[in-house]
Design an enzyme around this catalytic site. Sequence first.
Site, PDB file in Angstrom:
ATOM      1  N   THR A 137       1.150  -0.753  -0.341  1.00  0.00           N
ATOM      2  CA  THR A 137      -0.381  -0.202   0.127  1.00  0.00           C
ATOM      3  C   THR A 137       0.952   1.370  -0.284  1.00  0.00           C
ATOM      4  OG1 THR A 137      -1.642   0.956   1.428  1.00  0.00           O
ATOM      5  CG2 THR A 137      -0.175   0.063   2.758  1.00  0.00           C
ATOM      6  N   ASP A 138       0.704   1.758  -0.231  1.00  0.00           N
ATOM      7  CA  ASP A 138       1.070   3.817  -0.413  1.00  0.00           C
ATOM      8  C   ASP A 138       1.377   4.138   1.114  1.00  0.00           C
ATOM      9  OD1 ASP A 138      -1.740   4.496  -0.003  1.00  0.00           O
ATOM     10  OD2 ASP A 138      -1.675   6.167  -1.638  1.00  0.00           O
ATOM     11  N   GLU A 139       0.131   3.799   1.869  1.00  0.00           N
ATOM     12  CA  GLU A 139       0.468   4.311   3.518  1.00  0.00           C
ATOM     13  C   GLU A 139       1.605   4.086   3.957  1.00  0.00           C
ATOM     14  OE1 GLU A 139      -3.843   3.678   5.670  1.00  0.00           O
ATOM     15  OE2 GLU A 139      -4.891   3.148   3.845  1.00  0.00           O
ATOM     16  N   TYR A 172      -1.459  -0.330  10.906  1.00  0.00           N
ATOM     17  CA  TYR A 172      -1.861  -1.664   9.993  1.00  0.00           C
ATOM     18  C   TYR A 172      -0.462  -0.945   9.006  1.00  0.00           C
ATOM     19  CZ  TYR A 172      -3.507  -1.495   4.462  1.00  0.00           C
ATOM     20  OH  TYR A 172      -2.688  -1.488   3.424  1.00  0.00           O
ATOM     21  N   LYS A 176       2.367  -3.874   7.015  1.00  0.00           N
ATOM     22  CA  LYS A 176       2.365  -3.717   6.400  1.00  0.00           C
ATOM     23  C   LYS A 176       3.727  -3.075   5.612  1.00  0.00           C
ATOM     24  CE  LYS A 176       0.342  -4.684   2.697  1.00  0.00           C
ATOM     25  NZ  LYS A 176      -0.260  -5.774   2.018  1.00  0.00           N
TER      26      LYS A 176
HETATM   27  P1  NAD Z   1      -9.866  -7.247   2.283  1.00  0.00           P
HETATM   28  O1  NAD Z   1      -9.833  -6.979   3.838  1.00  0.00           O
HETATM   29  O2  NAD Z   1     -10.779  -6.916   1.282  1.00  0.00           O
HETATM   30  O3  NAD Z   1      -9.206  -8.585   1.597  1.00  0.00           O
HETATM   31  C1  NAD Z   1      -7.861  -9.602   2.644  1.00  0.00           C
HETATM   32  C2  NAD Z   1      -8.194 -10.701   2.423  1.00  0.00           C
HETATM   33  O4  NAD Z   1      -7.328 -12.191   2.698  1.00  0.00           O
HETATM   34  C3  NAD Z   1      -9.610 -11.355   2.558  1.00  0.00           C
HETATM   35  O5  NAD Z   1     -10.547 -12.558   1.800  1.00  0.00           O
HETATM   36  C4  NAD Z   1      -9.770 -12.589   4.157  1.00  0.00           C
HETATM   37  O6  NAD Z   1     -10.748 -13.484   4.205  1.00  0.00           O
HETATM   38  C5  NAD Z   1      -7.648 -12.684   3.713  1.00  0.00           C
HETATM   39  N1  NAD Z   1      -6.666 -13.048   5.006  1.00  0.00           N
HETATM   40  C6  NAD Z   1      -6.634 -11.891   6.127  1.00  0.00           C
HETATM   41  N2  NAD Z   1      -6.324 -13.004   7.039  1.00  0.00           N
HETATM   42  C7  NAD Z   1      -6.027 -13.987   6.290  1.00  0.00           C
HETATM   43  C8  NAD Z   1      -4.670 -14.820   6.687  1.00  0.00           C
HETATM   44  N3  NAD Z   1      -4.456 -15.137   8.029  1.00  0.00           N
HETATM   45  N4  NAD Z   1      -4.516 -15.852   5.742  1.00  0.00           N
HETATM   46  C9  NAD Z   1      -5.095 -16.705   4.697  1.00  0.00           C
HETATM   47  N5  NAD Z   1      -5.801 -15.704   4.687  1.00  0.00           N
HETATM   48  C10 NAD Z   1      -6.103 -14.319   5.333  1.00  0.00           C
HETATM   49  O7  NAD Z   1      -8.486  -6.494   1.490  1.00  0.00           O
HETATM   50  P2  NAD Z   1      -7.901  -5.844   0.058  1.00  0.00           P
HETATM   51  O8  NAD Z   1      -9.028  -4.145   0.067  1.00  0.00           O
HETATM   52  O9  NAD Z   1      -8.284  -6.711  -1.138  1.00  0.00           O
HETATM   53  O10 NAD Z   1      -6.421  -5.469  -0.097  1.00  0.00           O
HETATM   54  C11 NAD Z   1      -6.015  -6.450  -0.522  1.00  0.00           C
HETATM   55  C12 NAD Z   1      -4.498  -6.149  -0.053  1.00  0.00           C
HETATM   56  O11 NAD Z   1      -4.289  -5.090  -1.338  1.00  0.00           O
HETATM   57  C13 NAD Z   1      -3.566  -6.171   0.884  1.00  0.00           C
HETATM   58  O12 NAD Z   1      -2.566  -6.348   1.401  1.00  0.00           O
HETATM   59  C14 NAD Z   1      -3.816  -4.621   1.229  1.00  0.00           C
HETATM   60  O13 NAD Z   1      -2.638  -4.220   2.534  1.00  0.00           O
HETATM   61  C15 NAD Z   1      -3.722  -3.882  -0.367  1.00  0.00           C
HETATM   62  N6  NAD Z   1      -4.537  -2.661  -0.718  1.00  0.00           N
HETATM   63  C16 NAD Z   1      -5.260  -2.635  -0.474  1.00  0.00           C
HETATM   64  C17 NAD Z   1      -5.166  -1.472  -0.821  1.00  0.00           C
HETATM   65  C18 NAD Z   1      -7.184  -1.297  -0.497  1.00  0.00           C
HETATM   66  O14 NAD Z   1      -7.515   0.435  -0.868  1.00  0.00           O
HETATM   67  N7  NAD Z   1      -7.986  -1.518  -0.606  1.00  0.00           N
HETATM   68  C19 NAD Z   1      -5.303  -0.294  -1.495  1.00  0.00           C
HETATM   69  C20 NAD Z   1      -3.503  -0.792  -1.609  1.00  0.00           C
HETATM   70  C21 NAD Z   1      -3.422  -2.221  -1.103  1.00  0.00           C
HETATM   71  P1  TYD Z   2     -11.153   3.554   4.218  1.00  0.00           P
HETATM   72  O1  TYD Z   2     -12.008   3.804   2.911  1.00  0.00           O
HETATM   73  O2  TYD Z   2     -10.743   3.017   5.958  1.00  0.00           O
HETATM   74  O3  TYD Z   2      -9.624   4.040   3.779  1.00  0.00           O
HETATM   75  P2  TYD Z   2      -7.534   4.384   4.674  1.00  0.00           P
HETATM   76  O4  TYD Z   2      -8.160   4.820   5.806  1.00  0.00           O
HETATM   77  O5  TYD Z   2      -7.062   3.041   4.612  1.00  0.00           O
HETATM   78  O6  TYD Z   2      -7.411   5.196   3.080  1.00  0.00           O
HETATM   79  O7  TYD Z   2     -10.866   5.764   4.475  1.00  0.00           O
HETATM   80  C1  TYD Z   2     -10.841   6.153   3.533  1.00  0.00           C
HETATM   81  C2  TYD Z   2     -10.347   7.614   4.263  1.00  0.00           C
HETATM   82  O8  TYD Z   2     -12.060   8.048   4.450  1.00  0.00           O
HETATM   83  C3  TYD Z   2     -10.225   8.057   4.947  1.00  0.00           C
HETATM   84  O9  TYD Z   2      -9.137   9.568   5.338  1.00  0.00           O
HETATM   85  C4  TYD Z   2     -10.763   7.648   6.575  1.00  0.00           C
HETATM   86  C5  TYD Z   2     -12.723   7.931   5.889  1.00  0.00           C
HETATM   87  N1  TYD Z   2     -13.783   7.688   6.523  1.00  0.00           N
HETATM   88  C6  TYD Z   2     -13.899   8.477   6.869  1.00  0.00           C
HETATM   89  O10 TYD Z   2     -14.430   9.626   7.126  1.00  0.00           O
HETATM   90  N2  TYD Z   2     -15.218   8.238   7.424  1.00  0.00           N
HETATM   91  C7  TYD Z   2     -15.438   6.654   7.667  1.00  0.00           C
HETATM   92  O11 TYD Z   2     -16.332   5.912   8.531  1.00  0.00           O
HETATM   93  C8  TYD Z   2     -14.262   5.624   6.997  1.00  0.00           C
HETATM   94  C9  TYD Z   2     -14.587   4.448   6.805  1.00  0.00           C
HETATM   95  C10 TYD Z   2     -13.305   6.033   6.699  1.00  0.00           C
END
Ligand code: NAD
Ligand code: TYD
Length: 366
Positions: A137-139, A172, A176
Amino acid sequence: MKRNLIITGGAGFIGSHVVRLFVNKYPEYRILNLDKLTYAGNLANLKDVEDRPNYTFVKGDICDYESVRDLVRENRIDGIIHLAAESHVDRSIKDPFTFARTNVLGTLSLLQAAKDFWQPLGYRVDGVPCRFYHISTDEVYGALELTRPEGEAPYGDDFFTEETKYNPHSPYSAAKASSDHFVRAFHDTYGMPTIVTNCSNNYGPYQFPEKLIPLFVNNIRNRKPLPVYGKGENVRDWLYVEDHARAIDLIFHEGKVAETYNIGGFNEWKNIDIVRTLIRVTDRLLGRAEGEDDDLITFVTDRAGHDLRYAIDSTKLSRELGWKPSLQFEEGIEKTVRWYLENQEWLDQVTSGDYQKYYEQMYRNR
Ligand code: NAD
Ligand code: TYD
């Protein structure tokens, strides 16, 4: 070429899009989706591909090193695309241990399992060069300033590049970041052919409705309050999830070993502007007057350590591999809101928890 791949976290939001893309695009690959099915894992996300001959679901925990090691060896796995993680910042604030376990120890366990099988083979399985591709992630880069808070995006002068120093703030992003370091350490120490990508916020279908966009669409539909943290001035850089999945496909096949690529859409939005857009689009699609639900906006106590601005510079990826996002944000948001409104059954199942009981039962009966 035939390949045997593990995609971890394939039942989650982004993972399900990656599994779908690979299953459809590469019928000659064998794709194992390794997922623990935590609260975020939902096999209903993959209903349309679950019976394909090149797809297998394996319920398992990435932290269980011995099972993962056996899975890799028995299936002669040559590539791992690793998405499994705990992914919600708010949950990490309440329960950091689970994040350290899954994101750090889980990644380490996968790396070790892959190394055990791959290293003695010189990182080639049956002639196929191995790849360990870690999705991050970019975070991990921390937060940027809002040097131009008013007017149009970009809201600041700097962006995260692949050279930006890691400076995570939430449990988080700290977990990561740590997992990214382990992946690079396995390359440097054992010669593991690794790739890391750091992507901005994703949006689109099948996102668990505790994240901003699906949560708010659902609340607008049900006329429930929209809890905006602080003043809603935080900025995120949003990318449509299928564009991320396309980038993952391209980088897995054509990216250079040991490299990092940033993935993002040069698409910065303040939270409050996203929320107003969501209200406008949702109201219109529900046949309500646009903006009718503005009064659902409720400013609440800010998230602890809330990063102010994320903005990705993805120039390297577009210059070296020719990737660019396919969707404009307005188009992507419209598509996304429409999907959640048309898939109310999916939302209801997820918010009630029923999806887990149903699939536990189905797999017990097989
Ligand atoms: P998500 O939370 O929707 O899905 C995570 C999946 O991992 C779920 O299916 C869960 O069951 C599985 N999981 C969790 N713990 C596990 C374990 N111990 N063993 C096996 N499976 C397990 O997450 P997402 O939003 O799809 O993100 C996927 C990846 O992309 C993550 O690594 C996250 O850090 C990265 N990412 C997400 C975003 C975003 O905006 N969602 C952005 C950048 C990077
Ligand atoms: P989120 O979807 O949790 O992603 P991330 O924290 O990984 O960026 O949140 C996106 C943005 O929205 C973040 O700045 C937090 C804000 N947010 C709210 O203001 N209210 C909410 O209920 C949630 C879930 C997020």
